[in-house]
Design a protein around this motif. Structure first.
Motif, PDB file in Angstrom:
ATOM      1  N   GLY A  83       0.780  -1.233   0.000  1.00  0.00           N
ATOM      2  CA  GLY A  83       0.000   0.000   0.000  1.00  0.00           C
ATOM      3  C   GLY A  83       0.802   1.268   0.000  1.00  0.00           C
ATOM      4  O   GLY A  83       0.224   2.354   0.114  1.00  0.00           O
ATOM      5  N   LEU A  84       2.126   1.167  -0.120  1.00  0.00           N
ATOM      6  CA  LEU A  84       2.963   2.363  -0.137  1.00  0.00           C
ATOM      7  C   LEU A  84       3.257   2.744  -1.592  1.00  0.00           C
ATOM      8  O   LEU A  84       3.959   2.030  -2.306  1.00  0.00           O
ATOM      9  CB  LEU A  84       4.272   2.120   0.616  1.00  0.00           C
ATOM     10  CG  LEU A  84       5.202   3.327   0.753  1.00  0.00           C
ATOM     11  CD1 LEU A  84       4.571   4.405   1.630  1.00  0.00           C
ATOM     12  CD2 LEU A  84       6.559   2.911   1.319  1.00  0.00           C
ATOM     13  N   GLN A  85       2.739   3.890  -2.004  1.00  0.00           N
ATOM     14  CA  GLN A  85       2.896   4.315  -3.397  1.00  0.00           C
ATOM     15  C   GLN A  85       4.250   4.981  -3.603  1.00  0.00           C
ATOM     16  O   GLN A  85       4.667   5.831  -2.815  1.00  0.00           O
ATOM     17  CB  GLN A  85       1.782   5.290  -3.781  1.00  0.00           C
ATOM     18  CG  GLN A  85       1.834   5.741  -5.249  1.00  0.00           C
ATOM     19  CD  GLN A  85       0.761   6.747  -5.595  1.00  0.00           C
ATOM     20  OE1 GLN A  85      -0.090   7.075  -4.751  1.00  0.00           O
ATOM     21  NE2 GLN A  85       0.772   7.251  -6.818  1.00  0.00           N
ATOM     22  N   VAL A  86       4.925   4.580  -4.678  1.00  0.00           N
ATOM     23  CA  VAL A  86       6.188   5.205  -5.066  1.00  0.00           C
ATOM     24  C   VAL A  86       6.111   5.613  -6.524  1.00  0.00           C
ATOM     25  O   VAL A  86       5.304   5.098  -7.293  1.00  0.00           O
ATOM     26  CB  VAL A  86       7.392   4.269  -4.827  1.00  0.00           C
ATOM     27  CG1 VAL A  86       7.558   3.943  -3.357  1.00  0.00           C
ATOM     28  CG2 VAL A  86       7.256   2.988  -5.642  1.00  0.00           C
ATOM     29  N   SER A  87       6.973   6.544  -6.908  1.00  0.00           N
ATOM     30  CA  SER A  87       7.017   7.009  -8.285  1.00  0.00           C
ATOM     31  C   SER A  87       7.777   6.013  -9.151  1.00  0.00           C
ATOM     32  O   SER A  87       8.346   5.030  -8.661  1.00  0.00           O
ATOM     33  CB  SER A  87       7.698   8.375  -8.353  1.00  0.00           C
ATOM     34  OG  SER A  87       9.080   8.246  -8.033  1.00  0.00           O
ATOM     35  N   ARG A  88       7.825   6.281 -10.440  1.00  0.00           N
ATOM     36  CA  ARG A  88       8.552   5.394 -11.357  1.00  0.00           C
ATOM     37  C   ARG A  88      10.032   5.334 -11.022  1.00  0.00           C
ATOM     38  O   ARG A  88      10.692   4.333 -11.257  1.00  0.00           O
ATOM     39  CB  ARG A  88       8.370   5.882 -12.803  1.00  0.00           C
ATOM     40  CG  ARG A  88       6.963   5.710 -13.334  1.00  0.00           C
ATOM     41  CD  ARG A  88       6.858   6.189 -14.761  1.00  0.00           C
ATOM     42  NE  ARG A  88       7.712   5.416 -15.661  1.00  0.00           N
ATOM     43  CZ  ARG A  88       7.850   5.660 -16.948  1.00  0.00           C
ATOM     44  NH1 ARG A  88       7.204   6.691 -17.498  1.00  0.00           N
ATOM     45  NH2 ARG A  88       8.630   4.915 -17.703  1.00  0.00           N
ATOM     46  N   SER A  89      10.559   6.412 -10.451  1.00  0.00           N
ATOM     47  CA  SER A  89      11.973   6.428 -10.073  1.00  0.00           C
ATOM     48  C   SER A  89      12.210   5.858  -8.680  1.00  0.00           C
ATOM     49  O   SER A  89      13.351   5.831  -8.215  1.00  0.00           O
ATOM     50  CB  SER A  89      12.514   7.856 -10.142  1.00  0.00           C
ATOM     51  OG  SER A  89      11.802   8.702  -9.256  1.00  0.00           O
ATOM     52  N   GLY A  90      11.144   5.427  -7.997  1.00  0.00           N
ATOM     53  CA  GLY A  90      11.294   4.807  -6.689  1.00  0.00           C
ATOM     54  C   GLY A  90      11.146   5.749  -5.515  1.00  0.00           C
ATOM     55  O   GLY A  90      11.296   5.334  -4.361  1.00  0.00           O
ATOM     56  N   LEU A  91      10.852   7.027  -5.766  1.00  0.00           N
ATOM     57  CA  LEU A  91      10.661   7.980  -4.682  1.00  0.00           C
ATOM     58  C   LEU A  91       9.283   7.796  -4.048  1.00  0.00           C
ATOM     59  O   LEU A  91       8.314   7.476  -4.741  1.00  0.00           O
ATOM     60  CB  LEU A  91      10.808   9.408  -5.189  1.00  0.00           C
ATOM     61  CG  LEU A  91      12.195   9.774  -5.752  1.00  0.00           C
ATOM     62  CD1 LEU A  91      12.151  11.134  -6.438  1.00  0.00           C
ATOM     63  CD2 LEU A  91      13.241   9.770  -4.641  1.00  0.00           C
ATOM     64  N   ILE A  92       9.200   8.015  -2.737  1.00  0.00           N
ATOM     65  CA  ILE A  92       7.943   7.854  -2.016  1.00  0.00           C
ATOM     66  C   ILE A  92       7.016   9.001  -2.366  1.00  0.00           C
ATOM     67  O   ILE A  92       7.407  10.173  -2.357  1.00  0.00           O
ATOM     68  CB  ILE A  92       8.188   7.793  -0.507  1.00  0.00           C
ATOM     69  CG1 ILE A  92       9.112   6.621  -0.161  1.00  0.00           C
ATOM     70  CG2 ILE A  92       6.873   7.662   0.257  1.00  0.00           C
ATOM     71  CD1 ILE A  92       9.613   6.639   1.270  1.00  0.00           C
ATOM     72  N   VAL A  93       5.761   8.686  -2.669  1.00  0.00           N
ATOM     73  CA  VAL A  93       4.767   9.696  -3.032  1.00  0.00           C
ATOM     74  C   VAL A  93       4.061  10.166  -1.764  1.00  0.00           C
ATOM     75  O   VAL A  93       3.552   9.361  -0.978  1.00  0.00           O
ATOM     76  CB  VAL A  93       3.756   9.130  -4.034  1.00  0.00           C
ATOM     77  CG1 VAL A  93       2.663  10.156  -4.343  1.00  0.00           C
ATOM     78  CG2 VAL A  93       4.464   8.713  -5.326  1.00  0.00           C
ATOM     79  N   THR A  94       4.039  11.487  -1.549  1.00  0.00           N
ATOM     80  CA  THR A  94       3.361  12.072  -0.387  1.00  0.00           C
ATOM     81  C   THR A  94       2.529  13.268  -0.816  1.00  0.00           C
ATOM     82  O   THR A  94       2.685  13.790  -1.924  1.00  0.00           O
ATOM     83  CB  THR A  94       4.365  12.534   0.686  1.00  0.00           C
ATOM     84  OG1 THR A  94       5.027  13.720   0.216  1.00  0.00           O
ATOM     85  CG2 THR A  94       5.383  11.461   1.022  1.00  0.00           C
TER      86      THR A  94
END
Length: 492
Positions: free
Chosen positions: A419-430
């Motif tokens: 359930g932890l969303q990350v961007s295509r580059s692997g950064l955490i989305v907040t």
């Protein structure tokens, strides 16, 4: 804020015309400082600090320096207090908005508050950050730094990572009365403040003082535990933590595909800095041997990390250190002051060149083949794209190479957290307040934005800490069972 009166515009104009030239903070001579890892900056004393602060124009609101500071420090008020010799109150003004005054005062680059100073237009901006470091150090030496903690709330929070973002969140939550535990993968806390910034810029004693402050507030540090591998976020929730902050940074180096990059004598930048700047007991297994720094060192890259590596190599006895960059100096992403210091110490620069391959003998680096570049059309970054010039290859004998090519996030936490969303580059989305897609999980710093400044990480972490506090206060206090779980030793 300092009040402004009618006629201020005339006063400001007169000050601009009559102000003295900047009183720059003292520094150790290049020929001396390049021989050790002691701090380069000597800084201000009481007299020079007052003289420099007295140049402030106290611009009408909104003051550009406040707007430019990610933490929105009340700089004009602090400078007014310094000018009048009230260093303790000035330090407290900075600490109202910044938990990292001693650190930001040493590592913040000019493009934040200093370059926004009105006097920048006249080539003589106020030296704000060295003044911040001066009053923060003065306050600590005077024993006047008092840390206040609210009564215990019964709520529990975990902080993953002890870099600038993690330390900011830990301090904020501890001050609110929450029980805070910080998990750090490295043997000692401090994150990139300890492992990524050389001591000649940020002495380790400053980091140790910050850790001691947090321990005084009741923060618990657990080192040598990598979240995502040794423990998951689900494990932390199961142990009774009601909210988790992720300040995991971007520790993975960008890996090139150049032939020979795996040769002995070729180091990723962060590994080189760690092994060259810290004693073995502070380093993880497998990285405790100091680097082998030969007479001829090549640093590939153009940012501040490249400058740190080049200056570190000099201090390890390299006779020739050259920074190779594929664009011109005008396109370099780093701090111009850092390049100036590197040049003063003897670092050379070669522009419009890029590696083609690393050449080895018996598994060890002996040379690098380069190709010359020219600049073409702008790329996605807005800078002109470097284009190889056919037939311009040349070879340089090299004993040691350091690759300062940038950093990426470690995917381990994301891969082990549902359930932890990350961007295509692997950064955490907040969101703006640092809330992630996983309830109860917050994040800020380089793991969200990519590599950035200490002050921007701390500012984002402050916003996340406020959101975490609101979230925690909406949760019931920890039960006796949860408290007992937290008191037990943490095991992977």
């Amino acid at each position: 804020m300092i009040p402004h009166l009618p006629g201020d515009e005339l006063v400001i104009e007169r000050k601009i015309r009559t102000r003295l030239l900047p009183v720059l903070p003292a520094e150790r001579p290049p020929e001396i400082r390049r021989l050790d890892f002691e701090e380069v900056r000597i800084g201000y004393d009481e007299t020079t600090a007052r003289l420099e602060a007295a140049r402030c124009l106290h611009c009408p609101d909104p003051a550009p320096c406040i707007q430019a500071c990610p933490l929105h420090n009340d700089i004009p008020t602090a400078l007014w207090l310094i000018e009048h010799g009230d260093f303790l109150r000035a330090a407290q003004v900075f600490r109202q908005t910044s938990f990292l005054s001693e650190i930001c005062g040493r590592v913040c680059p000019p493009q934040t508050c200093r370059n926004s100073c009105t006097l920048s237009a006249y080539g003589k901006p106020i030296q704000i950050t060295p003044l911040e470091a001066f009053v923060a150090d003065y306050q600590r030496r005077a024993g006047a730094l008092i840390l206040h903690r609210a009564p215990p709330t019964g709520r529990r929070a975990a902080v993953v990572g002890s870099g600038p973002a993690g330390l900011t969140v830990a301090e904020f939550l501890a001050r609110q009365g929450h029980a805070v535990t910080v998990f750090e993968a490295m043997p000692k806390p401090g994150g990139l403040l300890r492992y990524g910034i050389p001591s000649f810029k940020l002495p380790k004693a400053i980091v140790d003082q910050k850790i001691a402050d947090l321990e005084q507030l009741g923060v618990r540090f657990i080192t040598g535990v990598r979240i995502g591998k040794d423990l998951t976020l689900d494990d932390l929730f199961a142990q009774g933590y009601q909210a988790i902050f992720l300040g995991i940074g971007t520790w993975r180096p960008v890996e090139p595909d150049w032939e020979g990059a795996e040769l002995e004598g070729v180091y990723p930048a962060l590994e080189f800095l760690m092994r060259a700047n810290l004693p073995p007991e502070d380093l993880p297994p497998g990285k405790q041997e100091p680097p082998r720094v030969g007479h001829r060192v090549a640093v590939i890259g153009g940012g501040d990390t490249a400058m740190d590596c080049a200056r570190t190599a000099l201090r390890w006895g390299a006779q020739e250190v050259v920074v190779y960059y594929r664009r011109t100096e005008a396109e370099m992403p780093g701090n111009r002051e850092e390049r100036k210091k590197a040049r003063e110490e003897g670092v050379r620069f070669e522009f419009l060149v890029a590696p083609v391959r690393f050449i080895g003998e018996e598994g060890r680096l002996v040379a690098i083949e380069f190709i010359r570049m020219t600049l073409g059309e702008p790329d996605a970054s807005g800078r002109r794209r470097p284009v190889p010039i056919p037939g311009s290859n040349f070879t340089v004998p090299v004993d040691t190479a350091v690759l300062a090519l940038g950093f990426r996030p470690d995917p381990t936490v994301a891969q082990t957290t549902s359930g932890l969303q990350v961007s295509r580059s692997g950064l955490i989305v907040t969101d703006e307040a640092g809330r992630t897609s996983r309830p109860g999980v917050f994040a800020a710093g380089d793991g969200v934005t990519g590599p950035d400044l200490v002050v921007t990480a701390s500012a984002a972490a402050m916003r996340a800490a406020r959101a975490m506090h609101e979230y925690l206060m909406a949760q019931p206090p920890a039960t006796e069972r949860e408290v007992s779980l937290l008191a037990e030793p943490v095991s992977a």
